[in-house]
Each structure stands twice: as C-alpha cells, then as structure tokens.
Design a protein around this motif. Structure first.
Motif, mmCIF file in Angstrom:
data_model
loop_
_atom_site.group_PDB
_atom_site.id
_atom_site.type_symbol
_atom_site.label_atom_id
_atom_site.label_comp_id
_atom_site.label_asym_id
_atom_site.label_seq_id
_atom_site.Cartn_x
_atom_site.Cartn_y
_atom_site.Cartn_z
ATOM 1 N N SER A 91 0.861 -1.188 0.000
ATOM 2 C CA SER A 91 0.000 0.000 0.000
ATOM 3 C C SER A 91 0.887 1.225 0.000
ATOM 4 C CB SER A 91 -0.897 0.015 1.243
ATOM 5 O OG SER A 91 -0.121 0.211 2.411
ATOM 6 N N PRO A 92 0.357 2.379 -0.427
ATOM 7 C CA PRO A 92 1.178 3.593 -0.384
ATOM 8 C C PRO A 92 1.683 3.907 1.021
ATOM 9 C CG PRO A 92 -0.735 3.952 -1.786
ATOM 10 C CD PRO A 92 -0.933 2.617 -1.123
ATOM 11 N N GLU A 93 0.862 3.643 2.030
ATOM 12 C CA GLU A 93 1.274 3.936 3.403
ATOM 13 C C GLU A 93 2.444 3.051 3.826
ATOM 14 O OE1 GLU A 93 -1.821 3.266 2.400
ATOM 15 O OE2 GLU A 93 -2.606 5.319 2.467
ATOM 16 N N THR A 122 1.461 4.632 -5.860
ATOM 17 C CA THR A 122 2.460 4.507 -4.789
ATOM 18 C C THR A 122 3.712 5.294 -5.130
ATOM 19 O OG1 THR A 122 1.627 2.335 -4.128
ATOM 20 C CG2 THR A 122 3.899 2.874 -3.524
ATOM 21 N N ILE A 123 4.145 5.198 -6.385
ATOM 22 C CA ILE A 123 5.311 5.974 -6.822
ATOM 23 C C ILE A 123 5.042 7.464 -6.637
ATOM 24 C CG2 ILE A 123 6.728 6.614 -8.816
ATOM 25 C CD1 ILE A 123 6.353 3.759 -9.855
ATOM 26 N N ALA A 124 3.862 7.894 -7.057
ATOM 27 C CA ALA A 124 3.521 9.318 -6.947
ATOM 28 C C ALA A 124 3.549 9.786 -5.499
ATOM 29 C CB ALA A 124 2.144 9.566 -7.559
ATOM 30 N N ARG A 125 3.067 8.930 -4.594
ATOM 31 C CA ARG A 125 3.062 9.284 -3.174
ATOM 32 C C ARG A 125 4.478 9.445 -2.653
ATOM 33 N NH1 ARG A 125 1.289 12.024 0.962
ATOM 34 N NH2 ARG A 125 1.180 10.889 2.935
ATOM 35 N N LEU A 126 5.348 8.524 -3.004
ATOM 36 C CA LEU A 126 6.735 8.602 -2.541
ATOM 37 C C LEU A 126 7.441 9.836 -3.096
ATOM 38 C CD1 LEU A 126 7.823 4.846 -2.856
ATOM 39 C CD2 LEU A 126 7.164 6.075 -0.785
ATOM 40 N N VAL A 127 7.271 10.071 -4.389
ATOM 41 C CA VAL A 127 7.916 11.226 -5.022
ATOM 42 C C VAL A 127 7.411 12.526 -4.403
ATOM 43 C CG1 VAL A 127 8.169 12.485 -7.199
ATOM 44 C CG2 VAL A 127 8.372 9.986 -7.165
ATOM 45 N N HIS A 128 6.124 12.577 -4.114
ATOM 46 C CA HIS A 128 5.545 13.765 -3.483
ATOM 47 C C HIS A 128 6.208 14.065 -2.146
ATOM 48 C CE1 HIS A 128 2.538 16.733 -2.320
ATOM 49 N NE2 HIS A 128 2.372 16.083 -1.175
ATOM 50 N N LEU A 129 6.656 13.004 -1.460
ATOM 51 C CA LEU A 129 7.307 13.171 -0.162
ATOM 52 C C LEU A 129 8.813 13.368 -0.270
ATOM 53 C CD1 LEU A 129 5.328 10.489 1.880
ATOM 54 C CD2 LEU A 129 5.093 12.975 2.015
ATOM 55 N N GLY A 130 9.325 13.445 -1.503
ATOM 56 C CA GLY A 130 10.753 13.715 -1.689
ATOM 57 C C GLY A 130 11.624 12.486 -1.777
ATOM 58 N N ILE A 131 11.031 11.334 -2.053
ATOM 59 C CA ILE A 131 11.795 10.091 -2.158
ATOM 60 C C ILE A 131 11.966 9.731 -3.635
ATOM 61 C CG2 ILE A 131 11.833 7.630 -1.603
ATOM 62 C CD1 ILE A 131 10.062 8.287 0.835
ATOM 63 N N PRO A 132 13.182 9.785 -4.166
ATOM 64 C CA PRO A 132 13.400 9.409 -5.563
ATOM 65 C C PRO A 132 13.089 7.925 -5.778
ATOM 66 C CG PRO A 132 15.243 10.709 -4.743
ATOM 67 C CD PRO A 132 14.415 10.324 -3.553
ATOM 68 N N VAL A 133 12.388 7.633 -6.875
ATOM 69 C CA VAL A 133 11.946 6.270 -7.145
ATOM 70 C C VAL A 133 12.396 5.826 -8.531
ATOM 71 C CG1 VAL A 133 9.953 4.738 -7.434
ATOM 72 C CG2 VAL A 133 9.917 6.515 -5.667
ATOM 73 N N ALA A 166 5.159 1.645 -18.591
ATOM 74 C CA ALA A 166 6.298 2.557 -18.630
ATOM 75 C C ALA A 166 5.851 4.006 -18.536
ATOM 76 C CB ALA A 166 7.098 2.338 -19.908
ATOM 77 N N LEU A 167 4.823 4.338 -19.280
ATOM 78 C CA LEU A 167 4.322 5.710 -19.259
ATOM 79 C C LEU A 167 3.753 6.062 -17.889
ATOM 80 C CD1 LEU A 167 3.819 8.286 -20.874
ATOM 81 C CD2 LEU A 167 1.592 7.353 -21.519
ATOM 82 N N ALA A 168 3.047 5.122 -17.259
ATOM 83 C CA ALA A 168 2.461 5.373 -15.942
ATOM 84 C C ALA A 168 3.548 5.615 -14.899
ATOM 85 C CB ALA A 168 1.580 4.198 -15.531
ATOM 86 N N VAL A 169 4.611 4.826 -14.969
ATOM 87 C CA VAL A 169 5.723 4.990 -14.038
ATOM 88 C C VAL A 169 6.361 6.365 -14.213
ATOM 89 C CG1 VAL A 169 8.077 4.185 -13.561
ATOM 90 C CG2 VAL A 169 6.202 2.530 -13.744
ATOM 91 N N GLN A 170 6.555 6.755 -15.474
ATOM 92 C CA GLN A 170 7.135 8.077 -15.748
ATOM 93 C C GLN A 170 6.241 9.192 -15.223
ATOM 94 O OE1 GLN A 170 9.033 9.642 -19.655
ATOM 95 N NE2 GLN A 170 6.866 10.145 -19.834
ATOM 96 N N GLU A 171 4.956 9.123 -15.550
ATOM 97 C CA GLU A 171 4.046 10.198 -15.166
ATOM 98 C C GLU A 171 3.851 10.266 -13.657
ATOM 99 O OE1 GLU A 171 3.186 12.498 -17.404
ATOM 100 O OE2 GLU A 171 4.543 11.261 -18.603
ATOM 101 N N ALA A 172 4.095 9.154 -12.968
ATOM 102 C CA ALA A 172 3.999 9.164 -11.509
ATOM 103 C C ALA A 172 5.192 9.849 -10.869
ATOM 104 C CB ALA A 172 3.871 7.734 -10.990
ATOM 105 N N GLY A 173 6.257 10.086 -11.657
ATOM 106 C CA GLY A 173 7.400 10.829 -11.145
ATOM 107 C C GLY A 173 8.683 10.042 -10.971
ATOM 108 N N ALA A 174 8.709 8.773 -11.414
ATOM 109 C CA ALA A 174 9.943 7.999 -11.312
ATOM 110 C C ALA A 174 11.045 8.682 -12.107
ATOM 111 C CB ALA A 174 9.723 6.580 -11.817
ATOM 112 N N PHE A 175 12.281 8.617 -11.604
ATOM 113 C CA PHE A 175 13.392 9.263 -12.308
ATOM 114 C C PHE A 175 14.017 8.344 -13.349
ATOM 115 C CE2 PHE A 175 15.745 7.022 -9.010
ATOM 116 C CZ PHE A 175 16.933 6.664 -9.633
ATOM 117 N N ALA A 176 13.708 7.043 -13.297
ATOM 118 C CA ALA A 176 14.225 6.066 -14.257
ATOM 119 C C ALA A 176 13.394 4.800 -14.106
ATOM 120 C CB ALA A 176 15.703 5.769 -14.014
#
Length: 286
Positions: A91-93, A122-133, A166-176
């Motif tokens: 879960s995102p939490e 989940t990726i978006a939540r982590l990135v929002h909190l400053g965690i590179p994914v 791949a597109l979903a991962v990118q748009e969620a904010g993953a750096f790679a």
C-alpha cells in the motif's frame, strides 16, 4: 560529489549510455565506485547470490537495510538505489514507511520497486514526499511465482500493457525505469517514448543504460547463468585456485613464513617461560 538523479537524467539527455551494477557489501561497492560506475543498485537479487534462496521473495526489509548500509559506506560517489523487497510496499502507506527507512536508516539516495500502472499511485506518493523512485517493469522477479521466469511482452497485448506501464511509471514521477526480460525491439520503442532513462537487463541495447548483477558479470555465481549476462571475468575459478594454493601451503608448512609473523625478544620469552614453568605469578603491568 555524489551522483544525483539530475545527473542521471542529464546523461540520458546527452545520449550517454548509463552503466549500473548491483553491489551487496562495502568491498564490492568500493570497487564499483572506483571504477566510475555512476549508479549502484542494492538489489534483492542478494536473496539468490548472497543468501542462497531460490528467488527474491524471502528477502526481508531488514536484510535489505543491512546490505544497503554497507554499500553506502563503500560508495562515496555513485548514486545508491535500494530495492524494496516483496510485500513491503503493498500500500502507499506501507511504501512510505519502507522507503523512509531505506533513506533514513540505510542512507540510500533512492528506492526501486516493481510494477507499472497499478503501482503508479504509490510511486507518486513517494515522489511527493521527496523520495526518488526507480521503477521496474517487464519481468518482475518478486512476481516470479505468478508470471514465471520468461520474457515479457512478446505478444501485442502484452507489449501494449508494458508501454502503458512505462508511461504510468514516468508520469507518476519515477526518475528512471528498469526494463527486464523484454524483447529488444519493444524495449527500444519504450525508450524512445519516454523522457526518463530506461535501464535494461535482458532487454537489448536500445535502452538508456544497462544493469548487471555483480555475481553474474564476474563469474561468481554458478547455480544459474542468465542468458542476458556477459561474464567479464571468471573470479570463482581464480578464487578457487587461490584457496587451494593456500590450503596446500598450510599443509606443507609453507605458510605462514617469517615475513608474516612478529618477533619477541629472546630474553623476555625466556623470563616468561621460567616464571610460568615455576608456577610463579607474572608481574602486574605498571
């Protein structure tokens, strides 16, 4: 200075291929860092190549934290990415807690997790909190019991899903994003459609970079040799020969020699032996 996710993006934008390797301890991290590897993955592949499991599934978060700490101490320049193991981001939490520990307790600069469209929130939540994914699509080892160990995306419907992942991962904010066991043509097509770097493993030369498992590329792990791995050395044979020579030297009395030992003044030794043999207590040091 340590490599950052911005540096990795700039390498991709310049068309510079990005080498990445796994490392699981202080010594291997030091060697990779000194070789100029810009990004090191502390992969849950340690489950097989270090801990002897049949898959990555049994690996725990505490084990990943332990190995990641060691790698961070050894790598002073490379960007260190820590894998989040099986069921530690259901879960995102839960992902926030697991990823937070990876950065706070282990010192990693980024985390990697598997999945595409379904894991994007989940990726978006982590990135929002400053965690590179870093994302991971294609063959996802933590799902091996469900999907099997096979190339993903050979059929049109599967390929279309991987493009969407791949597109979903990118748009969620993953750096790679890691692309594993995907046909080379599809991996290249995904790479051409993304703005972020793709890191291939068993996905052809069309990705922005490549990642290889330390034990595979150096010939240290013989239980299973993936088709996509290139052996740049056969260290298992070299180490085996060295150990056999050591054992022979010990048996023959050839090791240790005088150069491997320290010396003691003969009078001091004689005095110690006289006191010991006479049963007299030794003098207390001043």
């Amino acid at each position: 200075m340590r490599t950052t996710i911005r540096d990795i993006q700039q390498m991709r934008d310049r068309g510079e291929r990005i080498p990445m390797v796994t490392a699981y301890d202080y010594t291997s991290a030091q060697i990779a860092d000194r070789a100029g590897i810009p990004m090191i993955l502390v992969g849950d592949s340690l489950g097989m190549v270090v801990l002897g499991h049949e898959s990555t599934v049994p690996v725990t978060l505490d084990e990943m934290l332990h190995h990641t700490r060691a790698v961070v101490r050894g790598a002073r320049k490379a960007l260190v990415v820590g894998d989040l193991p099986f069921l530690t981001y259901a879960s995102p939490e839960q992902a926030v807690i697991s990823a937070g520990r990876m950065l706070q307790e282990a010192g990693a600069q980024a985390v990697k997790l598997e999945g595409g469209v379904h894991i994007a929130p989940t990726i978006a939540r982590l990135v929002h909190l400053g965690i590179p994914v870093m994302g991971h699509i294609g063959f996802t080892p933590q799902a091996v019991n469900q999907i099997g160990l096979r190339v993903q995306g050979k059929r049109a419907a599967e390929a279309q899903q991987l493009l969407a992942d791949a597109l979903a991962v990118q748009e969620a904010g993953a750096f790679a994003v890691v692309i594993e066991l995907v046909p080379a043509e599809l991996a290249q097509a995904i790479t051409e459609r993304l703005r972020i770097p793709t890191i291939g493993i068993g996905a052809g030369a069309g990705c922005s970079g490549q990642v290889q498992v330390w034990h595979d590329m150096l010939g240290l792990y013989s239980d299973f040799v993936p088709r996509h791995a290139r052996r740049y050395a056969n260290l298992a044979a070299i180490i085996g020969e060295a150990l056999a020579q050591y054992a022979n030297d010990v048996r023959a009395g050839a090791f240790p020699g005088p150069e491997h030992s320290s010396r003691m003044d003969a009078d001091e030794l004689a005095a110690a032996l006289r006191q010991f043999d006479a049963g007299a207590p030794s003098e207390e040091p001043v």
